[in-house]
Design a protein around this motif. Structure first.
Motif, PDB file in Angstrom:
ATOM      1  N   PRO A 107       0.812  -1.267   0.014  1.00 57.04           N
ATOM      2  CA  PRO A 107       0.016   0.015  -0.080  1.00 57.04           C
ATOM      3  C   PRO A 107       0.819   1.402   0.072  1.00 57.04           C
ATOM      4  CG  PRO A 107      -0.745  -1.603   1.606  1.00 57.04           C
ATOM      5  CD  PRO A 107       0.593  -1.844   1.087  1.00 57.04           C
ATOM      6  N   LEU A 108       0.360   2.211  -0.629  1.00 55.54           N
ATOM      7  CA  LEU A 108       0.891   3.679  -0.329  1.00 55.54           C
ATOM      8  C   LEU A 108       1.402   4.154   0.795  1.00 55.54           C
ATOM      9  CD1 LEU A 108       1.799   6.463  -1.884  1.00 55.54           C
ATOM     10  CD2 LEU A 108      -0.646   7.126  -1.181  1.00 55.54           C
ATOM     11  N   PRO A 109       2.864   4.251   1.255  1.00 52.60           N
ATOM     12  CA  PRO A 109       3.327   4.521   2.570  1.00 52.60           C
ATOM     13  C   PRO A 109       2.630   5.815   2.912  1.00 52.60           C
ATOM     14  CG  PRO A 109       5.003   3.857   1.137  1.00 52.60           C
ATOM     15  CD  PRO A 109       3.825   4.080   0.217  1.00 52.60           C
ATOM     16  N   GLN A 110       2.347   6.049   4.264  1.00 54.38           N
ATOM     17  CA  GLN A 110       1.773   7.108   4.953  1.00 54.38           C
ATOM     18  C   GLN A 110       2.991   7.537   5.906  1.00 54.38           C
ATOM     19  OE1 GLN A 110      -1.054   8.592   3.744  1.00 54.38           O
ATOM     20  NE2 GLN A 110      -1.595   6.913   2.419  1.00 54.38           N
ATOM     21  N   THR A 111       3.726   6.682   6.696  1.00 50.13           N
ATOM     22  CA  THR A 111       4.391   7.030   7.595  1.00 50.13           C
ATOM     23  C   THR A 111       5.839   6.776   7.206  1.00 50.13           C
ATOM     24  OG1 THR A 111       4.264   4.896   8.772  1.00 50.13           O
ATOM     25  CG2 THR A 111       2.659   6.747   9.417  1.00 50.13           C
ATOM     26  N   LYS A 152       9.934   5.447   7.168  1.00 51.58           N
ATOM     27  CA  LYS A 152      10.726   4.331   7.362  1.00 51.58           C
ATOM     28  C   LYS A 152      12.077   4.656   7.346  1.00 51.58           C
ATOM     29  CE  LYS A 152      10.830  -0.517   5.719  1.00 51.58           C
ATOM     30  NZ  LYS A 152      10.495  -1.431   4.703  1.00 51.58           N
TER      31      LYS A 152
END
Length: 489
Positions: free
Chosen positions: A57-61, A63
């Motif tokens: 899924p599209l990363p939101q946070t 890394k």
């Protein structure tokens, strides 16, 4: 109400030493990757697990960068296309010299937009275009533009040719013409030329595809007849397209003769020299390609037979005015000034469709300065000699059949055991190609010549050694025998 002020620095590193350490790790790893590339498979398919992992899924946070880099090493690098490998001869793809890799890093760091403005990258780009003119035998007064690839280069050159044919086309469109435009190219011409014609609103039927001779070069009598017939029927012939190295076989159209016909018929002479134009650097091919140097426009890729990292291509156009008249437009927000950043040379956006333009020229500039033109010319000559060597090795093997004369750097052959059913030869050779690739041995690709499926090696690889071609021949025979044996069981 006063707008509250807050500062958020989310995109630059919060820990520069940690970022530096990861960056150094990347550089060291990638240098090791290039240095040891011969030990790796020529290609390997991304397994389902890797494809699934990439399909996240599209990363939101956030890394940590080092963990993202670990993902790259696990999911991307091992399953690369493979064209930096010494036994990659698929399609026509360059192998990327190391200095160009570093230049890409520098260009991305500076991140200039070369569409407009007064800054050093603009002057580097202009100088590189001048060097391209020199390499291709064009005059200093010619125009040029660096673009993403030969498809865009051909589209740009043909757009200028179309607009030059009638000075009302740009303003009033093709419906203002009383005669439909037609242009001429051999049946071996790359599909991007037809795509360009379609995008330019001329329609695929306006491209007259002329037959080729036994060496896959355009037939001049049929070309003359087609032009003559079209004029008699009320069409408006405007352009001849010549091939400096066809994609199927590397054949070179008779350049000087095409030039003479174009001048005689008062037609624009455009050359698709995507990879073969650089054979001009080899004295053996200079006379054969002389007509190319006199063309009205010439398209070629530097990421193919000049081994630059993708993307890097060029279109040269002899008539500066015709080039500029096809694209020049100056809205109020793009007006040049006498000083400041909006000063400087005539903007590149006056010579092509793009206003946003990356620093393509830096890798070309740095590589030519680092290696010198003669190193590239010698490597091109070596690739041509390697193609001839491969052809000789094929001709020595009774079970292999050379399918076309080797005129440049493309070798077409097939596995052809005696008494093998003719209607199954195509499938047999297709299976050989897939096995060579699937097993990571080598990457030739294929084409169809006169109804025959052939194994095709296009040699634009600076890492290939002579014994790599011995491996290709040996493994073609080995896999051919294996596949033919399965077929007859």
């Amino acid at each position: 109400m006063e707008t509250p002020k807050s500062e958020q620095h989310l995109l630059d590193p919060q820990d520069w030493p940690e970022f530096r350490a990861t960056a150094h790790r990347m550089v060291d790893d990638m240098i090791d990757w290039i240095q040891t590339i011969r030990e790796k498979p020529a290609w390997q398919k991304p397994p389902a697990s890797v494809q699934q992992a990439i399909n996240e899924p599209l990363p939101q946070t956030p890394k940590p960068l080092d963990q993202v880099y670990d993902d790259f090493l696990k999911l991307v690098a091992p399953y690369n296309k493979g064209n930096i490998h010494p036994r990659f001869w698929g399609w026509v793809e360059g192998s990327s010299v190391p200095a160009g890799v570093l230049a890409e890093f520098l260009a991305s760091t500076l991140n200039p937009n070369l569409g407009i403005g007064d800054h050093s990258p603009i002057y580097v780009e202009r100088r590189v275009i001048d060097w391209c003119k020199s390499m291709m035998g064009f005059s200093e007064s010619a125009s040029g533009l660096l673009v993403s690839g030969a498809t865009t280069a051909n589209l740009t050159g043909l757009a200028v040719a179309r607009n030059h044919a009638h000075n009302q086309i740009r303003q009033k469109g093709l419906h203002s013409l009383d005669k439909p435009l037609t242009l001429y190219a051999s049946v071996e011409t790359h599909s991007c030329v037809q795509k360009s014609i379609e995008l330019l609103g001329l329609g695929a039927e306006s491209l007259r595809k002329i037959p080729v001779d036994e060496n896959y070069r355009i037939r001049l009598p049929e070309l003359r007849a087609a032009i003559r017939e079209d004029r008699a029927k009320g069409f408006f012939p405007f352009c001849i397209v010549g091939n400096a190295g066809t994609v199927n076989t590397g054949s070179i159209d008779p350049m000087s003769e095409l030039l003479a016909i174009a001048r005689e018929e008062k037609l624009w002479f455009h050359i698709d020299g995507a990879f073969g134009a650089f054979a001009y650097l080899d004295p053996e091919y200079r006379e054969r390609l002389y007509g190319m140097t006199q063309a009205d426009s010439l398209a070629f890729d530097l990421h193919k037979w000049m081994y630059m990292p993708y993307e890097a291509a060029c279109i040269l156009i002899r008539d500066v005015t015709a080039h500029r008249n096809s694209f020049h437009i100056t809205p109020s927000y793009l007006v040049n000034h006498e000083s400041g950043i909006a000063a400087g040379p005539d903007p590149f956006n006056h010579y092509g469709i793009s206003l946003s333009k990356g620093f393509t020229s830096l890798k070309i500039w740095m590589c030519l300065k680092t290696y010198g033109l003669q190193a590239f010319a010698e490597t091109i000559r070596q690739n041509i000699a390697q193609a001839r060597y491969l052809a000789q090795q094929i001709e020595r093997e009774p079970l292999l059949e050379l399918m076309t004369p080797v005129t440049l750097n493309v070798v077409c052959y097939r596995y052809h055991p005696k008494n093998y059913p003719a209607d199954r030869l195509n499938d047999l050779n297709k299976n050989i190609v897939m096995a060579l690739q699937d097993r990571g041995i080598a990457v030739p690709t294929s084409t169809i010549l006169n109804g025959h499926y052939v194994i095709r090696a296009a040699i634009t690889n600076h890492r290939s050694r002579w014994d790599d071609f011995d491996i290709l021949v040996k493994e073609s025979l080995k896999i051919g025998a294996e596949m033919a044996g399965k077929e007859t069981r």
